[in-house]
Design a protein around this motif. Sequence first.
Motif, PDB file in Angstrom:
ATOM      1  N   ASN A 181       0.908  -1.400   0.091  1.00 47.94           N
ATOM      2  CA  ASN A 181       0.027   0.186  -0.162  1.00 47.94           C
ATOM      3  C   ASN A 181       0.923   1.048   0.080  1.00 47.94           C
ATOM      4  O   ASN A 181       1.346   1.705   0.998  1.00 47.94           O
ATOM      5  CB  ASN A 181      -1.005   0.151   1.245  1.00 47.94           C
ATOM      6  N   ALA A 182       1.088   1.837  -1.113  1.00 46.87           N
ATOM      7  CA  ALA A 182       2.084   2.713  -1.281  1.00 46.87           C
ATOM      8  C   ALA A 182       1.750   4.145  -0.517  1.00 46.87           C
ATOM      9  O   ALA A 182       2.529   4.803  -0.011  1.00 46.87           O
ATOM     10  CB  ALA A 182       2.298   3.095  -2.623  1.00 46.87           C
ATOM     11  N   THR A 183       0.485   4.545  -0.359  1.00 44.92           N
ATOM     12  CA  THR A 183      -0.166   5.460   0.573  1.00 44.92           C
ATOM     13  C   THR A 183       0.137   5.333   2.007  1.00 44.92           C
ATOM     14  O   THR A 183       0.431   6.407   2.439  1.00 44.92           O
ATOM     15  CB  THR A 183      -1.407   5.867   0.256  1.00 44.92           C
ATOM     16  N   ALA A 184       0.052   4.230   2.360  1.00 43.15           N
ATOM     17  CA  ALA A 184       0.176   3.781   3.763  1.00 43.15           C
ATOM     18  C   ALA A 184       1.713   3.766   3.998  1.00 43.15           C
ATOM     19  O   ALA A 184       2.212   4.355   5.129  1.00 43.15           O
ATOM     20  CB  ALA A 184      -0.100   2.255   4.136  1.00 43.15           C
ATOM     21  N   VAL A 185       2.616   3.609   3.192  1.00 49.76           N
ATOM     22  CA  VAL A 185       4.192   3.386   3.252  1.00 49.76           C
ATOM     23  C   VAL A 185       4.532   5.296   3.449  1.00 49.76           C
ATOM     24  O   VAL A 185       5.626   5.570   4.112  1.00 49.76           O
ATOM     25  CB  VAL A 185       4.713   2.662   2.159  1.00 49.76           C
TER      26      VAL A 185
END
Length: 214
Positions: free
Chosen positions: A45-49
């Motif tokens: 999950n790129a947004t979470a990272v």
Amino acid sequence: MTTYDCSDPVARRAGLSAAADAAAAGNLVVLPTDTVYGIGADAFNATAVRDLLAAKGRGPDMPVPVLVGSWQTIDGLVTAVPPVARLLVEAFWPGGLSLVVEQAPSLAWDLGDTRGTVMLRMPLHPVALDLLRIVGPMAVSSANRSGQPPATSAAMALEQLDDSVAVYLDGGPAPIGVASTVVDVTGDLPRVLRQGAVSLDAIREVAGQVEAAS
């Protein structure tokens, strides 16, 4: 934001469920490991990272490592596992050794400016392993604001990260209390980038000749 005391079996089960749900929803969790506490997110999950990096006050120039719940997971995340990496995995996983390897180009994740590599570790902590086996690979960095000491307890993590994290799993004091040793196995010789929980002598006993970062 909720903290779960994982020394209590009922709270531990509830905490693992809440942490898994939080990660699936793109939120951040704090989890205990054998070295220090980590702040984690679903690795895919790129947004979470990005939220994880923001919570630490860090940019993509310092990419996030990935924790895994089993030896076998590494095979699906890298282009090929060098023989020396396999030896180090068998000797020190689960434990305080992180390996920098060439990631599989097909992976749909964004951990920061990795230059085609990923740092992997399998932690020796039952709560962390239980969570990783539910969630899968997690992007996990030390649970502290950039420039501050790594958290060795859930309370230390909470003090620094506060409500940027949805779920805190309290597994008691971190057993080792220092960061993992990092070895880069992408070159001709293994290169120790950071000395930490596993000694340089122990690495050499398994890998033979290694380079030590100056």
